[in-house]
Motif scaffolding. Structure first.
Motif, PDB file in Angstrom:
ATOM      1  N   ALA A 254       0.831  -1.197   0.000  1.00 44.60           N
ATOM      2  CA  ALA A 254       0.000   0.000   0.000  1.00 44.60           C
ATOM      3  C   ALA A 254       0.876   1.262   0.000  1.00 44.60           C
ATOM      4  N   THR A 255       1.976   1.210   0.736  1.00 48.22           N
ATOM      5  CA  THR A 255       2.888   2.358   0.770  1.00 48.22           C
ATOM      6  C   THR A 255       3.562   2.552  -0.581  1.00 48.22           C
ATOM      7  N   LEU A 256       3.925   1.477  -1.235  1.00 41.36           N
ATOM      8  CA  LEU A 256       4.526   1.570  -2.563  1.00 41.36           C
ATOM      9  C   LEU A 256       3.524   2.137  -3.564  1.00 41.36           C
ATOM     10  N   TYR A 257       2.264   1.720  -3.464  1.00 34.23           N
ATOM     11  CA  TYR A 257       1.220   2.306  -4.313  1.00 34.23           C
ATOM     12  C   TYR A 257       1.144   3.819  -4.090  1.00 34.23           C
ATOM     13  N   SER A 258       1.153   4.209  -2.809  1.00 35.29           N
ATOM     14  CA  SER A 258       1.055   5.625  -2.461  1.00 35.29           C
ATOM     15  C   SER A 258       2.218   6.409  -3.061  1.00 35.29           C
ATOM     16  N   ALA A 259       3.431   5.827  -2.990  1.00 35.92           N
ATOM     17  CA  ALA A 259       4.615   6.502  -3.530  1.00 35.92           C
ATOM     18  C   ALA A 259       4.542   6.640  -5.045  1.00 35.92           C
ATOM     19  N   GLN A 260       4.065   5.595  -5.708  1.00 37.78           N
ATOM     20  CA  GLN A 260       3.964   5.654  -7.171  1.00 37.78           C
ATOM     21  C   GLN A 260       2.977   6.733  -7.607  1.00 37.78           C
ATOM     22  N   ILE A 261       1.834   6.780  -6.938  1.00 37.75           N
ATOM     23  CA  ILE A 261       0.841   7.803  -7.301  1.00 37.75           C
ATOM     24  C   ILE A 261       1.375   9.191  -6.964  1.00 37.75           C
ATOM     25  N   LYS A 262       2.095   9.295  -5.851  1.00 40.20           N
ATOM     26  CA  LYS A 262       2.694  10.579  -5.484  1.00 40.20           C
ATOM     27  C   LYS A 262       3.626  11.066  -6.592  1.00 40.20           C
TER      28      LYS A 262
ATOM     29  N   GLU B 239       3.159  14.505  -9.018  1.00 44.48           N
ATOM     30  CA  GLU B 239       4.170  15.568  -9.142  1.00 44.48           C
ATOM     31  C   GLU B 239       4.394  15.945 -10.609  1.00 44.48           C
ATOM     32  N   VAL B 240       4.450  14.949 -11.465  1.00 48.31           N
ATOM     33  CA  VAL B 240       4.645  15.218 -12.894  1.00 48.31           C
ATOM     34  C   VAL B 240       3.432  15.930 -13.478  1.00 48.31           C
ATOM     35  N   LEU B 241       2.244  15.441 -13.130  1.00 48.47           N
ATOM     36  CA  LEU B 241       1.023  16.050 -13.657  1.00 48.47           C
ATOM     37  C   LEU B 241       0.868  17.486 -13.172  1.00 48.47           C
ATOM     38  N   MET B 242       1.164  17.734 -11.924  1.00 50.29           N
ATOM     39  CA  MET B 242       1.057  19.103 -11.404  1.00 50.29           C
ATOM     40  C   MET B 242       1.991  20.044 -12.161  1.00 50.29           C
ATOM     41  N   GLY B 243       3.202  19.586 -12.400  1.00 50.95           N
ATOM     42  CA  GLY B 243       4.142  20.413 -13.146  1.00 50.95           C
ATOM     43  C   GLY B 243       3.699  20.691 -14.563  1.00 50.95           C
ATOM     44  N   SER B 244       3.065  19.692 -15.192  1.00 51.39           N
ATOM     45  CA  SER B 244       2.670  19.847 -16.592  1.00 51.39           C
ATOM     46  C   SER B 244       1.499  20.800 -16.777  1.00 51.39           C
TER      47      SER B 244
END
Length: 794
Positions: free
Chosen positions: A722-730, A734-739
């Protein structure tokens, strides 16, 4: 000499042979043509040669698929007439010759090239074909009769090059096709023949890489336009090379000249004295001026791009010329409806009644505009930028450009304000496509109106007393709906404010937040006179409110508060309940983002009170939505559920999928506060699927932000995964926010930061960073697959 040149005596007519100076050579001419009756022509063989194709000194570049497709068409038994259609300089002749050389062995009597660029009389076309075939036309017999008689039993391919100026010779083409079943004809033309037997084959410009996408040199050389430019540049400057340093510049050069082979060759020739950066700068200032020169052995029309375009322009009637130039006022592409509106507006300017469909079809047949496919059945057209530059040059000489630019701006203001309303209802996806298709036209209208506003001018349109007053409403203002409709004398200042404000929802939906901030800032920077009228003040109040929304999305809450409070003061002064309610909505948004929940609740309630006697269901639904959020932040979860339910019901009745996704997203986020993580993931997943389907980038990005937290806290299938899922989505967030230029308030909120740190602490830092980097590399499709995986694990 004729023998050495491998051409027959029929290069000259019988009359030319019988008059000086050729008549003085008769004693040494062994193969002077004799009069052969047409009845014997059919039995006369061609010379031993199988073709008269000129030798190609350069290779065909970037036409692999096109050439292959053309070969297939020539090989089909049911196709005997093919017309290669394209604008001047698109490489039609070069393509035809290259493909024809591969067809020599496929025809018993070979392949024969007939150049018609120097022929202006359709009656001379049969003569030109006979000369190319080296067949004499007996005196006293019509050339067309001699030609048909000869071809009846032959199997060959005729290439008729530059047919556009002899369109009246289509009767000869019909006679050949009817009498000679073994003959196929390949025509190059800027104009479609529009014959029943014709198979039109469009020759587009070479493929050009997107300047916005960064590619390495080896990748760029897969594009035909880049290949051609580099090869021709190396012909004049052998040490020229495509490098990492000049790759982006060369990409922009190729795009600037529309990928037209002739334009690319003319541009590449300039590399002898101009480095790529200087060449690009000159092309951006004036393409047609720099695209001159060319090889000395090319036809005059190919010595400059302007000559090539003029060749096509001169084939038009005066009325067609005027409308070709007027259509240059559109940027990028335009709809059939826009062309019809322009032609209706110009009634009285022309003596002839113009049908938009007929005119567009005629210009398309002449390869001056192109119909492009688009979603939702929208008919759209475009013009190469090189052609548009030429059209505007001519327009400036013969028409009122200012009047046309004003019309263009007013048309797109009406479209933007209609689209703003439509994005709130069941046709929102159709209108999203329409607004996206006209993004360049909106920019042009914004630039024009900003310049006019700085000069203190108006946006005047042509007077049309017979046109009914536009009855459309303007979203978010009673005053603008009743008094601010597009007029014939709209102040450019008011215009610019209204257009920028109307486009804010579209820009946010598509993730163009940086562009939205730029235009709203430019509109609000315009000084307001002390005696400004109420429609100008209403336009400014609306723009202030929309700018506050954008500042809040940038997480600049102090600036957002300043903007929206100035908006509220103006709306109160103007006594516009709907405008005031909209501003109060944005004030509530700022308050919730800064944890000032009482102010947020009070703003929403006041907004609802303002709408007590106003029919504004969408705005009412928005206020209920944020009132529910305020209740949730204050721990009133039952009230929150009820308010969210009322809001969702209204949005569903209105058919607003985007707002529905927004409510589901925020409701899902609020369930995190109740530790209902599985329910939160279900609602967030549902919202994200809607956002993905309708391409709502802002809501998609913020929804993923909340899903990262909900998935991490849920701890399924186990805490580590679950933590790895959270990190991947995080990482993906970050990329989407920048774009899209988004900086969510959640990124700096102390409580949210504490929760994210707790999730992150459950695995080692190296594993977290590795998972986050995986997320940063995911495509949007892969992100959605991850969302579904998390949802399936509930």
């Amino acid at each position: 000499m004729l023998e050495e040149a491998e051409v027959g005596a029929s290069l000259f007519s019988q009359q030319e042979w019988d008059t000086p100076p050729l008549s003085t050579l008769t004693t040494t001419l062994a193969n002077k043509p004799e009069a052969v009756p047409p009845s014997d022509l059919a039995n006369q063989p061609l010379q031993t040669r199988r073709h008269n194709l000129p030798t190609l000194t350069t290779r065909l570049i970037g036409r692999g698929w096109t050439a292959h497709r053309l070969q297939q068409l020539i090989g089909r038994d049911d196709i005997r007439l093919i017309t290669l259609i394209g604008t001047g300089g698109s490489g039609k002749t070069r393509l035809a010759l290259s493909v024809a050389r591969e067809q020599i062995s496929a025809f018993e009597q070979g392949v024969w090239f007939v150049p018609l660029a120097g022929v202006n009389n359709p009656a001379l076309v049969p003569v030109s074909i006979l000369q190319a075939l080296d067949i004499p036309s007996p005196p006293g017999f019509a050339p067309s009769r001699s030609l048909i008689t000869y071809l009846e039993q032959k199997q060959l391919l005729l290439i008729l090059d530059n047919f556009e100026q002899v369109g009246g010779a289509t009767e000869v083409i019909e006679e050949i096709l009817a009498a000679a079943p073994g003959v196929k004809i390949l025509i190059t033309s800027r104009v479609a023949l529009r014959m029943y037997e014709e198979h039109a084959f469009s020759v587009p410009p070479l493929d050009v890489p997107d300047p916005a996408v960064s590619l390495v040199p080896n990748e760029l050389l897969h594009y035909g336009a880049v290949q051609l430019f580099v090869e021709r540049a190396q012909a004049v400057k052998p040490d020229f090379a495509l490098t990492e340093a000049n790759a982006a510049t060369i990409t922009r050069i190729c795009a600037r000249v529309d990928g037209l082979p002739l334009a690319l060759e003319l541009a590449a020739a300039r590399i002898r004295i101009l480095p790529p950066s200087s060449l690009l700068g000159r092309l951006e200032q004036a393409r047609l001026t720099i695209l001159t020169g060319g090889a000395k052995n090319l036809p005059g029309r190919h010595h400059t791009l302007r000559n090539a375009i003029t060749w096509s322009y001169d084939l038009l009637s005066p009325l067609e010329q005027r409308w070709f130039c007027r259509l240059g006022i559109f940027i990028g592409s335009w709809s059939l409806e826009a062309a019809e509106a322009l032609m209706q507006e110009m009634v009285g300017e022309d003596q002839e009644v113009v049908s938009a469909v007929d005119m567009l079809e005629q210009l398309a047949d002449n390869s001056l505009i192109v119909q492009i496919p688009y979603d939702y059945g929208l008919a759209r057209f475009t013009m190469l930028e090189t052609l548009r530059e030429y059209a505007l040059e001519q327009l400036d000489k013969h028409d009122n450009v200012t009047c046309l630019r004003n019309w263009h701006a007013c048309y797109y203001l009406r479209k933007a304000e209609t689209g703003e309303q439509a994005l709130r209802g069941p046709q929102q996806l159709v209108w999203l496509a329409r607004l996206s298709a006209d993004r360049d036209n909106f920019r042009a209208a914004l630039e024009w109106s900003l310049q006019r506003a700085k000069d203190g001018l108006k946006i005047n349109t042509l007077p049309r007393p017979d046109r009914p007053q536009d009855q459309q409403s303007v979203a978010g203002s009673r005053i603008l709906s009743s008094k601010g409709r597009a007029r014939t004398d709209l102040q450019a200042h008011e215009f610019h404010l209204r257009l920028a404000a109307a486009l804010r929802p579209y820009w946010e939906w598509q993730g163009y937040l940086t562009e939205a901030r730029h235009w709203l800032a430019s509109a609000l920077a315009l000084p307001v006179a002390d005696d400004a009228g109420e429609t100008l003040l209403a336009a400014r109040a609306k723009a202030l409110s929309e700018a506050a929304r954008l500042s809040s999305l940038e997480n600049n809450q102090e600036r957002a508060k300043e903007l929206v409070e100035e908006s509220i003061v103006l709306w109160q002064r103007l006594d516009d309940p709907e405008g005031l309610a909209g501003a109060l909505l944005h004030r509530a948004w700022v308050a919730l983002a800064t944890s000032d929940y009482e102010t947020g609740r009070a703003a929403c309630q006041e907004g609802l009170d303002q709408l007590a006697h106003t029919d504004a269901p969408w705005l009412r639904a928005q206020l209920l939505f944020y009132l529910g959020a305020a209740a949730g932040f204050m721990g009133e979860f039952r009230r929150m559920e009820a308010l969210y339910g009322q809001s969702l019901e209204l949005f569903e009745q209105l058919g607003d999928i985007s707002a529905t996704a927004d409510v589901l997203k925020d409701h899902g986020a609020m369930l995190i506060l109740e530790s209902r993580f599985a329910d939160s993931i279900r609602l967030l997943s549902k919202s994200l699927e809607l956002c993905y389907r309708i391409q709502q980038k802002q809501y998609l990005t913020t929804g993923l932000c909340w899903l990262s937290i909900a998935a991490g806290l849920h701890g399924k299938p186990d805490e580590t995964q679950a933590t790895l899922y959270s990190a991947q989505i995080k990482g993906a967030v970050e990329v989407l926010m920048g774009s899209i230029g988004l900086n969510s308030w959640a990124e700096t909120h102390p409580f949210i930061q504490a929760v994210e740190q707790y999730i992150r602490s459950r695995i080692d830092e190296e594993s977290w960073e590795a998972a986050r980097n995986v997320g940063r590399s995911l495509t949007i499709e892969q992100i959605m697959d991850l969302v579904r995986t998390i949802g399936e694990g509930l």
